[in-house]
Scaffold this active site. Structure first.
Site, PDB file in Angstrom:
ATOM      1  N   TYR A 101      37.212  48.655  32.698  1.00 17.86           N
ATOM      2  CA  TYR A 101      36.188  47.636  33.682  1.00 17.86           C
ATOM      3  C   TYR A 101      36.452  48.769  35.150  1.00 17.86           C
ATOM      4  CZ  TYR A 101      34.485  44.147  36.133  1.00 17.86           C
ATOM      5  OH  TYR A 101      33.509  43.247  37.039  1.00 17.86           O
ATOM      6  N   GLU A 189      28.488  47.201  38.543  1.00 16.75           N
ATOM      7  CA  GLU A 189      29.151  47.429  37.645  1.00 16.75           C
ATOM      8  C   GLU A 189      29.966  47.836  36.196  1.00 16.75           C
ATOM      9  OE1 GLU A 189      31.204  43.050  36.245  1.00 16.75           O
ATOM     10  OE2 GLU A 189      29.123  43.302  35.557  1.00 16.75           O
TER      11      GLU A 189
END
Ligand code: GDP
Ligand code: MN
Length: 385
Positions: A101, A189
């Site tokens: 992530y 993101e």
């Protein structure tokens, strides 16, 4: 302004962030064409402004022409948590070794960008944070110095990602930071940031939010604005020139002037109610504008009662009353209205309402009284249905 995955990836490409080859599509035929051009296997991905598409069945692998037809047909028109799928992204499938992530975001408290990395990608960041808060590492970036190589390496080491990808993952983070700054983003993101079986680091997903105030500097990004995925009620209001924000409650609100509408939301909340919208009909509202506004408010099926709070200055209360009478003549109105008219021509306005004998319209003298009344009526409506 939130971007769809494929739009975010287009910005990524422009800044050298590695992404798989892919093409957007709005029909099954276009999806097939894209898959044939890319080569199988491909992944078909629903393009909606909400995460968790994988779990909702909005992401499917296709190995043949039959499979892409089947999946594209099933995903187009699908509802993913309230968002209808109008667009697809067809992407060459990746072989996954690890899912990380990565994110760059503006930390408003620290007043600077923050870079985040975790080796627990693929699941929601909220889920990572709940399960294992230490699995997310963060660094703040000095906006004048920029994102430094040592910061990228520090993040990668501290996150505990595989040793052989520390350098390439750091390089991708630096490019994500470049995207963040050059595109005036508030959030970039990538979940998952992928390591393929060939040990390449690739952005498999993209969630990008651009600062709307910067769009004049980014005409190409501004053109991404997707009318189809806007809330239909907000679009309807925009087309009618009304200042409208949809909220989550069940009491429709109309007022004139942003300040009055904001305080109306407050008094309704204080009386224990939940507003369904913010609607500023503007100064000098004419009868037609009121009819338009009533139609927008009633197009929300959650609305159980409506509060009109008018302070007549430039706006004339008799015009508002006439608008309301016309609206009741033109529209099917099944919920109670509470009306508070105060100021210019208020007596005339109240007389018009009284003479029209509109069913289920309650006139109140004060703002607090009107708020209490509308909350009562909304609760009674909720109890009945
Ligand atoms: P989200 O569910 O909306 O966050 O969509 P993502 O783009 O993050 O995809 C969700 C999951 O689908 C990923 O975490 C992967 O596990 C899987 N996925 C997406 N694309 C591919 C692909 O090309 N190959 C494989 N094997 N899995 C994929
Ligand atoms: Mn994702």
């Amino acid at each position: 302004m939130d971007l769809l995955e494929y739009q975010g990836k287009e910005l990524f490409r422009g800044h050298g962030v590695p992404v798989p080859d892919g093409r957007p599509a709005t029909t099954v035929a276009e999806a097939v064409e894209a898959a044939e051009a890319l080569g199988y296997p491909v992944v078909v991905k629903a393009q909606v402004l909400i995460g968790g598409r994988g779990k909702a069945g909005g992401i499917k692998l296709a190995k043949t022409r039959e499979e892409i037809e089947e999946h594209a047909g099933a995903i187009l028109g699908m509802d993913i948590r309230g968002f209808t799928v109008h667009e697809l992204y067809v992407e060459r499938a990746s072989d996954i070794a690890e899912e990380y992530y990565a994110a760059i975001l503006l930390d408003r408290t620290a007043k600077r960008p923050m870079a985040m990395l975790s080796r627990m990608g693929g699941m929601d960041v909220e889920e990572i944070a709940a399960n294992d808060p230490n699995a997310i590492v963060r660094v703040y970036v000095d906006p004048l110095l920029g994102f430094q190589d040592f910061q990228a390496r520090r993040l990668a080491f501290d996150a505990g990602i595989a040793a052989d990808v520390i350098r390439p993952a750091g390089a991708v983070l630096a490019k994500l930071y470049e995207t963040f700054v050059k595109e005036d983003a508030l959030l970039v993101e990538v979940n998952p940031l992928l390591v393929t079986t060939d040990r390449e680091v690739v952005a498999l997903d993209a969630k990008v939010t651009i600062d709307g105030n910067s769009l004049f500097r980014h005409p190409d990004t501004a053109a991404f604005r997707d009318v189809g995925s806007e809330d239909p009620q907000e679009r309807m209001a925009k087309e009618r020139g009304l200042t409208f924000v949809k909220l989550e409650g069940d009491i429709g609100i109309l007022g004139n002037g942003a300040g009055l509408v904001m305080s109306t939301l407050d008094v309704v909340a204080q009386a224990g109610g939940r507003p369904a919208n913010f609607l500023d009909a503007g100064g000098g509202s004419k009868a037609e504008a009121i009819v338009d506004a009533v139609e927008v408010i009633l197009s929300n099926p959650n609305v159980r009662a409506v509060l009109f709070n008018i302070f007549g200055g430039i706006t004339r209360c008799d015009e508002v009353a006439r608008g309301l009478v016309t609206a009741f003549g033109q529209l099917e109105v099944n919920v109670p209205f509470v009306v508070r008219l105060e100021g210019t021509n208020d007596e005339e306005g109240r007389r018009i309402l009284a003479e029209a004998e509109l069913p289920n319209v309650h006139v109140e003298k004060t703002m607090d009284g009107a708020a209490e009344r509308v909350v009562e009526l909304a609760k009674a409506g909720a109890a009945v249905s």
